[in-house]
Design a protein around this motif. Structure first.
Motif, PDB file in Angstrom:
ATOM      1  N   MET A  49      26.159   4.258 -12.297  1.00  0.00           N
ATOM      2  CA  MET A  49      25.315   5.463 -12.376  1.00  0.00           C
ATOM      3  C   MET A  49      24.073   5.271 -11.515  1.00  0.00           C
ATOM      4  N   THR A  50      23.783   6.236 -10.663  1.00  0.00           N
ATOM      5  CA  THR A  50      22.645   6.130  -9.749  1.00  0.00           C
ATOM      6  C   THR A  50      21.337   6.353 -10.499  1.00  0.00           C
ATOM      7  N   ALA A  51      20.355   5.469 -10.265  1.00  0.00           N
ATOM      8  CA  ALA A  51      19.054   5.615 -10.909  1.00  0.00           C
ATOM      9  C   ALA A  51      18.332   6.824 -10.345  1.00  0.00           C
ATOM     10  N   PRO A  52      17.571   7.550 -11.163  1.00  0.00           N
ATOM     11  CA  PRO A  52      16.834   8.712 -10.644  1.00  0.00           C
ATOM     12  C   PRO A  52      15.761   8.292  -9.651  1.00  0.00           C
ATOM     13  N   GLU A  53      15.513   9.174  -8.695  1.00  0.00           N
ATOM     14  CA  GLU A  53      14.469   8.908  -7.709  1.00  0.00           C
ATOM     15  C   GLU A  53      13.104   8.876  -8.411  1.00  0.00           C
ATOM     16  N   PRO A  54      12.219   7.955  -8.033  1.00  0.00           N
ATOM     17  CA  PRO A  54      10.875   7.943  -8.647  1.00  0.00           C
ATOM     18  C   PRO A  54      10.105   9.207  -8.289  1.00  0.00           C
ATOM     19  N   THR A  55       9.281   9.655  -9.218  1.00  0.00           N
ATOM     20  CA  THR A  55       8.456  10.835  -8.977  1.00  0.00           C
ATOM     21  C   THR A  55       7.428  10.532  -7.904  1.00  0.00           C
ATOM     22  N   ARG A  56       7.302  11.445  -6.941  1.00  0.00           N
ATOM     23  CA  ARG A  56       6.328  11.289  -5.863  1.00  0.00           C
ATOM     24  C   ARG A  56       5.089  12.121  -6.193  1.00  0.00           C
ATOM     25  N   PHE A  57       3.939  11.447  -6.171  1.00  0.00           N
ATOM     26  CA  PHE A  57       2.672  12.103  -6.471  1.00  0.00           C
ATOM     27  C   PHE A  57       1.789  12.157  -5.232  1.00  0.00           C
ATOM     28  N   ASN A  58       1.169  13.308  -5.012  1.00  0.00           N
ATOM     29  CA  ASN A  58       0.013  13.427  -4.136  1.00  0.00           C
ATOM     30  C   ASN A  58      -1.135  13.985  -4.979  1.00  0.00           C
ATOM     31  N   ALA A  59      -2.319  14.073  -4.382  1.00  0.00           N
ATOM     32  CA  ALA A  59      -3.479  14.622  -5.081  1.00  0.00           C
ATOM     33  C   ALA A  59      -4.328  15.391  -4.087  1.00  0.00           C
ATOM     34  N   TYR A  60      -5.192  16.250  -4.615  1.00  0.00           N
ATOM     35  CA  TYR A  60      -6.226  16.844  -3.768  1.00  0.00           C
ATOM     36  C   TYR A  60      -7.550  16.775  -4.506  1.00  0.00           C
ATOM     37  N   VAL A  61      -8.630  16.739  -3.731  1.00  0.00           N
ATOM     38  CA  VAL A  61      -9.982  16.792  -4.292  1.00  0.00           C
ATOM     39  C   VAL A  61     -10.829  17.696  -3.400  1.00  0.00           C
ATOM     40  N   LEU A  62     -11.893  18.237  -3.986  1.00  0.00           N
ATOM     41  CA  LEU A  62     -12.876  19.013  -3.242  1.00  0.00           C
ATOM     42  C   LEU A  62     -14.106  18.143  -3.066  1.00  0.00           C
ATOM     43  N   ALA A  63     -14.474  17.859  -1.828  1.00  0.00           N
ATOM     44  CA  ALA A  63     -15.582  16.940  -1.552  1.00  0.00           C
ATOM     45  C   ALA A  63     -16.901  17.700  -1.481  1.00  0.00           C
ATOM     46  N   GLY A  64     -17.947  17.117  -2.044  1.00  0.00           N
ATOM     47  CA  GLY A  64     -19.266  17.733  -2.017  1.00  0.00           C
ATOM     48  C   GLY A  64     -20.168  17.199  -3.092  1.00  0.00           C
ATOM     49  N   ASP A  65     -19.581  16.543  -4.097  1.00  0.00           N
ATOM     50  CA  ASP A  65     -20.322  15.956  -5.215  1.00  0.00           C
ATOM     51  C   ASP A  65     -20.025  14.459  -5.228  1.00  0.00           C
ATOM     52  N   PRO A  66     -20.884  13.631  -4.669  1.00  0.00           N
ATOM     53  CA  PRO A  66     -20.558  12.209  -4.493  1.00  0.00           C
ATOM     54  C   PRO A  66     -20.729  11.338  -5.730  1.00  0.00           C
ATOM     55  N   ALA A  67     -21.337  11.844  -6.799  1.00  0.00           N
ATOM     56  CA  ALA A  67     -21.782  10.982  -7.904  1.00  0.00           C
ATOM     57  C   ALA A  67     -20.689  10.040  -8.405  1.00  0.00           C
ATOM     58  N   TRP A  68     -19.541  10.566  -8.797  1.00  0.00           N
ATOM     59  CA  TRP A  68     -18.468   9.754  -9.371  1.00  0.00           C
ATOM     60  C   TRP A  68     -17.212   9.763  -8.506  1.00  0.00           C
ATOM     61  N   ILE A  69     -17.324  10.194  -7.278  1.00  0.00           N
ATOM     62  CA  ILE A  69     -16.128  10.481  -6.487  1.00  0.00           C
ATOM     63  C   ILE A  69     -15.277   9.234  -6.233  1.00  0.00           C
ATOM     64  N   ALA A  70     -15.895   8.094  -5.960  1.00  0.00           N
ATOM     65  CA  ALA A  70     -15.126   6.876  -5.689  1.00  0.00           C
ATOM     66  C   ALA A  70     -14.455   6.373  -6.959  1.00  0.00           C
ATOM     67  N   THR A  71     -15.173   6.430  -8.083  1.00  0.00           N
ATOM     68  CA  THR A  71     -14.592   6.008  -9.356  1.00  0.00           C
ATOM     69  C   THR A  71     -13.422   6.907  -9.735  1.00  0.00           C
ATOM     70  N   SER A  72     -13.579   8.208  -9.533  1.00  0.00           N
ATOM     71  CA  SER A  72     -12.522   9.156  -9.861  1.00  0.00           C
ATOM     72  C   SER A  72     -11.264   8.880  -9.042  1.00  0.00           C
ATOM     73  N   ILE A  73     -11.406   8.829  -7.738  1.00  0.00           N
ATOM     74  CA  ILE A  73     -10.247   8.581  -6.883  1.00  0.00           C
ATOM     75  C   ILE A  73      -9.622   7.227  -7.182  1.00  0.00           C
ATOM     76  N   GLY A  74     -10.458   6.231  -7.407  1.00  0.00           N
ATOM     77  CA  GLY A  74      -9.941   4.902  -7.694  1.00  0.00           C
ATOM     78  C   GLY A  74      -9.124   4.837  -8.964  1.00  0.00           C
ATOM     79  N   SER A  75      -9.378   5.748  -9.911  1.00  0.00           N
ATOM     80  CA  SER A  75      -8.685   5.691 -11.199  1.00  0.00           C
ATOM     81  C   SER A  75      -7.219   6.104 -11.098  1.00  0.00           C
ATOM     82  N   TYR A  76      -6.858   6.879 -10.067  1.00  0.00           N
ATOM     83  CA  TYR A  76      -5.446   7.274  -9.902  1.00  0.00           C
ATOM     84  C   TYR A  76      -4.902   6.915  -8.520  1.00  0.00           C
TER      85      TYR A  76
END
Length: 289
Positions: A1-28
Motif C-alpha cells: 500500500m502506497t503511503a500518502p503524500e506528506p501535506t505541503r504547507f506554505n504561509a503568508y504574512v503582512l510586513a509592517g509590524d516588526p515587534a514579534w515578526i521574527a519570533t512569529s515566523i520562527g515558530s512555524y
C-alpha cells in the motif's frame, strides 16, 4: 500500500509590524516550504500611515536561514476602497501567491506565535480527513507583560480560559477570503480549549469539533510591547481610529504595573473582552519584542 503524500504547507504574512515578526515566523518556519511576505511598495498602511516595513524585512531576512521567504510588494493603500476591503484584497493576493505548490496555507499575523507545530500538523490532518477547507485553531489573547515577568491574558468572568478566532490559522490552497482572513461559506473544523465554546464573540452552543490543550493554543501578543512600540502602534494601526488611545494606553500602563489588582476585578467587569488573569508563559521565556 502506497503511503500518502506528506501535506505541503506554505504561509503568508503582512510586513509592517516588526515587534514579534521574527519570533512569529520562527515558530512555524520548519513546517513550511515558502513564506510569502506582502507589503505596500510605498511602505504605508491601509489607511496611508508610514509603516516600519524596512525594519520588518530586516528581521524577516535574519530569521530566514533557508531562503524560504518570497517578497511580494504591491499597492495596498485603500484609496476609494474601504479599509476592510483593502485588507481583504491584500490578504487574498498573498494567499493566492502562497497557494502555489501547497496543499494548505498558514495565515498568521506577525504578533502570533505557534507553541506547537506538531499540534497544528495533527489538526490539519484531521481537518483534511473531515473534508474541511479551513481550520479554526484557538488563540490566547495575551494583553501585556507585567513588571514581574508574567503576563496578563484575557479570560472569562471567573478566570477561565477564553479563546479567540480572528480567522482560520490554516486554509486549503486556493481558498477565497470573505472578510480580512475569514473564509465564509466553506466547511470549517473548529477547535477550542474546552469542550464548549469559550469565545464571547460566538454563541455558547457554537460547535467544537475537538479540544486543544491550552499550552498548544496560539499566543496572540498584540499588546505585549515596549512603550515606544505601543506609541507607534497608536499611529500606524489600520484600525487606530476605532479606539480611544489616550485612555487605552493609560489603562495598559496601569494594568502592567498592577496585574493582581487587574485580575481581581475580572468577576465585576461587564465587558467580556476586558477581563484578565495572570499567567506564566514558558514559551516566551527570554524573548522580547
Amino acid at each position: 500500500m502506497t503511503a500518502p503524500e506528506p501535506t505541503r504547507f506554505n504561509a503568508y504574512v503582512l510586513a509592517g509590524d516588526p515587534a514579534w515578526i521574527a519570533t512569529s515566523i520562527g515558530s512555524y518556519y520548519d513546517m513550511v516550504d515558502r513564506i510569502v511576505v506582502s507589503f505596500d511598495r510605498t511602505h504605508r498602511s491601509w489607511s496611508g500611515h508610514p509603516l516600519s516595513v524596512e525594519e520588518s524585512l530586516r528581521r524577516i531576512q535574519a530569521a530566514d536561514p533557508e531562503g524560504k521567504v518570497v517578497l511580494l510588494p504591491g499597492d495596498h493603500v485603500m484609496g476609494e476602497r474601504s479599509l476592510m476591503a483593502t485588507e481583504t484584497a491584500q490578504r487574498q493576493a498573498a494567499l493566492d501567491a502562497a497557494s502555489e505548490g501547497a496543499d494548505w496555507v498558514l495565515q498568521f499575523d506577525t504578533d502570533e506565535v505557534l507553541p506547537s507545530p506538531a499540534a497544528l500538523r495533527r489538526e490539519v490532518a484531521a481537518a483534511d480527513t473531515a473534508g474541511a477547507q479551513a481550520l479554526d485553531f484557538p488563540l490566547r489573547n495575551i494583553y501585556t507583560a507585567t513588571t514581574d515577568g508574567r503576563f496578563l491574558e484575557q479570560c472569562g468572568r471567573f478566570w477561565g480560559s477564553q479563546a479567540s478566532y480572528p480567522g482560520p490559522v490554516a486554509v486549503r490552497a486556493g481558498t477565497r477570503l470573505t472578510v480580512a482572513r475569514q473564509a465564509g461559506g466553506v466547511p470549517h473544523r473548529r477547535l477550542d480549549v474546552a469542550r464548549r465554546n469559550t469565545d464571547p464573540a460566538h454563541p455558547r452552543n457554537t460547535p467544537v469539533h475537538a479540544v486543544v490543550p491550552l499550552d498548544e493554543a496560539v499566543l496572540h501578543l498584540s499588546w505585549v510591547r515596549t512603550e515606544a512600540q505601543m506609541l507607534e502602534k497608536r499611529q500606524v494601526s489600520g484600525y487606530a481610529h476605532t479606539r480611544d488611545w489616550d485612555r487605552d494606553l493609560e489603562r495598559w500602563r496601569w494594568r502592567s504595573r498592577h496585574p493582581l489588582r487587574t485580575a481581581a476585578a475580572a468577576p465585576f467587569t461587564r465587558n467580556a473582552w476586558d477581563r484578565y488573569r495572570v499567567v506564566a508563559l514558558p514559551a516566551l521565556a527570554g524573548l522580547e519584542p
